[in-house]
Design an enzyme around this catalytic site. Structure first.
Site, PDB file in Angstrom:
ATOM      1  CG  ASP A  67      40.487  44.710  36.674  1.00  0.00           C
ATOM      2  OD1 ASP A  67      41.318  45.617  36.844  1.00  0.00           O
ATOM      3  OD2 ASP A  67      40.095  43.985  37.608  1.00  0.00           O
ATOM      4  CG  ASN A 136      34.337  37.825  44.747  1.00  0.00           C
ATOM      5  OD1 ASN A 136      35.516  38.025  44.459  1.00  0.00           O
ATOM      6  ND2 ASN A 136      33.341  38.309  44.024  1.00  0.00           N
ATOM      7  CG  HIS A 138      37.170  39.420  41.876  1.00  0.00           C
ATOM      8  ND1 HIS A 138      36.212  40.387  41.984  1.00  0.00           N
ATOM      9  CD2 HIS A 138      38.314  40.014  42.290  1.00  0.00           C
ATOM     10  CE1 HIS A 138      36.755  41.507  42.412  1.00  0.00           C
ATOM     11  NE2 HIS A 138      38.040  41.301  42.614  1.00  0.00           N
ATOM     12  CD  GLU A 143      33.044  39.755  40.295  1.00  0.00           C
ATOM     13  OE1 GLU A 143      33.692  39.107  41.130  1.00  0.00           O
ATOM     14  OE2 GLU A 143      32.722  40.938  40.469  1.00  0.00           O
TER      15      GLU A 143
HETATM   16  C1  GLP Z   1      39.438  44.537  42.531  1.00  0.00           C
HETATM   17  C2  GLP Z   1      39.984  44.448  41.098  1.00  0.00           C
HETATM   18  C3  GLP Z   1      41.075  43.432  40.963  1.00  0.00           C
HETATM   19  C4  GLP Z   1      41.913  43.466  42.208  1.00  0.00           C
HETATM   20  C5  GLP Z   1      41.096  42.885  43.339  1.00  0.00           C
HETATM   21  C6  GLP Z   1      41.762  42.984  44.676  1.00  0.00           C
HETATM   22  O1  GLP Z   1      38.058  44.650  42.540  1.00  0.00           O
HETATM   23  N1  GLP Z   1      38.999  44.184  40.098  1.00  0.00           N
HETATM   24  O2  GLP Z   1      41.842  43.663  39.818  1.00  0.00           O
HETATM   25  O3  GLP Z   1      43.086  42.734  42.008  1.00  0.00           O
HETATM   26  O4  GLP Z   1      39.793  43.437  43.362  1.00  0.00           O
HETATM   27  O5  GLP Z   1      41.840  44.304  45.094  1.00  0.00           O
HETATM   28  P1  GLP Z   1      42.708  44.799  46.306  1.00  0.00           P
HETATM   29  O6  GLP Z   1      44.137  44.626  45.917  1.00  0.00           O
HETATM   30  O7  GLP Z   1      42.341  46.250  46.473  1.00  0.00           O
HETATM   31  O8  GLP Z   1      42.356  43.963  47.483  1.00  0.00           O
END
Ligand code: GLP
Length: 242
Positions: A67, A136, A138, A143
């Site tokens: 992403d 949340n 996602h 989302e």
């Molecule tokens: C982010 C990204 C995701 C990621 C998730 C968790 O916003 N869009 O691809 O896996 O949230 O992030 P983190 O590993 O920093 O907790």
């Protein structure tokens, strides 16, 4: 769905890195989708170290970026592009033709999505997909409320994502939309692993495992995958035992 709980972040990251390495040993032309973010950071570092030590040949593998923040330039250290190049693609010495990430500055996001879907299809589909989980629930930028059947798409970011997302950036940035692989990509992947570490993820991991499967918690989609796994550390698992 398999649930694997590891002692700590180090052990979790070692196991996930080992699975990626093994995937490439078993199938040198494997297609691997990787998330960016804090969770996979150590996995990437350990994978690069293991690959160098063991001399694993990554030259036929393909890597897909999960992403991106729409509108954030690739040289911004908070972009997914920067993360993947810095922690994974460069250390593994991957060639330009082996890596596919979304162009956050594209004038035509719909085409960027269609192109990404086409690359994945041409390469024969994703063999291994490693994703994190947002606060949340996602996955990528899928989302709450998203359809489980979408491929790559552009999406308005949730308030939680916009707030939490600031942690990646050296200075506050306006975040409003994301471009992401869809949950149908995850369902279609031959193997999918949701990874999470730390006590802050304990609540959302509990919901991912125990709530009704549905798009209010997009990560529950992993329970529909016939080769899906949740790999977490003891802190992220801490609410499961209560
Ligand atoms: C982010 C990204 C995701 C990621 C998730 C968790 O916003 N869009 O691809 O896996 O949230 O992030 P983190 O590993 O920093 O907790």
């Amino acid at each position: 769905m398999q649930l694997n709980i590891y002692k700590n972040y180090q052990e979790l990251s070692e196991q996930v890195a080992r699975q990626i390495l093994q995937q490439v040993i078993d199938k040198p032309e494997a297609v691997i989708c990787m998330a960016s973010g804090d969770t996979p950071k150590l996995t990437c570092q350990l994978l690069a170290a293991m690959a160098a030590k063991e001399g694993t040949d990554f030259s036929r593998a393909t890597f897909i970026g999960l992403d991106e923040w729409l509108g954030i330039p690739p040289d911004n250290t908070g972009s997914c592009h920067y993360f993947l190049h810095h922690y994974l693609f460069e250390p593994l010495r991957l060639a330009t033709g082996q890596v596919f990430v979304f162009d956050a500055l594209t004038a035509n996001p719909a085409k960027a999505c269609a192109d990404m879907d086409a690359v994945i299809a041409e390469k024969g589909g994703i063999d291994l997909m490693i994703v994190g989980i947002g606060m949340n629930g996602h996955i990528g930028f899928n989302e709450p409320g998203v359809s489980f059947n979408l491929h790559a798409h552009v999406i308005d970011l949730d308030e939680t994502t916009i707030t939490v997302g600031q942690k990646y950036f050296a200075e506050p940035v306006p975040l409003s939309q994301g471009i992401t692989l869809g949950l149908q990509h995850l369902l279609d992947a031959r193997k999918a692993i949701v990874i999470a570490n730390g006590a802050k993820k304990a609540g959302i991991i509990y919901k991912t495992i125990h709530n009704k499967i549905g798009n209010d918690i997009p990560a529950t989609v992993i329970r529909l995958h016939n080769n899906g796994e949740i790999a977490i550390d003891e802190e992220a698992a801490s609410m499961l035992t209560r």
